[in-house]
Design an enzyme around this catalytic site. Sequence first.
Site, PDB file in Angstrom:
ATOM      1  N   ARG A  63       0.833  -1.208   0.000  1.00  0.00           N
ATOM      2  CA  ARG A  63       0.000   0.000   0.000  1.00  0.00           C
ATOM      3  C   ARG A  63       0.868   1.258   0.000  1.00  0.00           C
ATOM      4  NH1 ARG A  63      -3.469  -0.472   5.069  1.00  0.00           N
ATOM      5  NH2 ARG A  63      -1.498  -1.337   5.782  1.00  0.00           N
TER       6      ARG A  63
ATOM      7  N   ASN B 292      -6.020  -2.847   2.444  1.00  0.00           N
ATOM      8  CA  ASN B 292      -5.905  -4.295   2.614  1.00  0.00           C
ATOM      9  C   ASN B 292      -7.298  -4.884   2.811  1.00  0.00           C
ATOM     10  OD1 ASN B 292      -3.130  -4.466   2.437  1.00  0.00           O
ATOM     11  ND2 ASN B 292      -2.790  -4.545   4.631  1.00  0.00           N
TER      12      ASN B 292
END
Length: 93
Positions: free
Chosen positions: A21, A40
């Site tokens: 990320r 996520n």
Amino acid sequence: MSEEVRLVAWVRGHVQGVGFRWFTRAKALEIGGLSGFALNLADGRVQVVAEGAREGCEGLLDWLQGSDTPGRVEGVTEIWDTPRGGYDGFAIR
């Protein structure tokens, strides 16, 4: 003037716990002009939402599908849509 689009991508593979990320956000900021987030998911995937110029979103998608990402990407599923707005920059969620 470039067309504004919304990209939603689901990235499968070993993509959690490897900085995926963070690197996705860094790439979006490097491309510039993109807003959205990387998140996520409980099933191990990472969801990426990006809004901005089509060229920028396509560049981010190319990166997500490429070999420069952290971890190991086994596949990316994407959909294209019209932008909805409401994002302040590119966030990690």
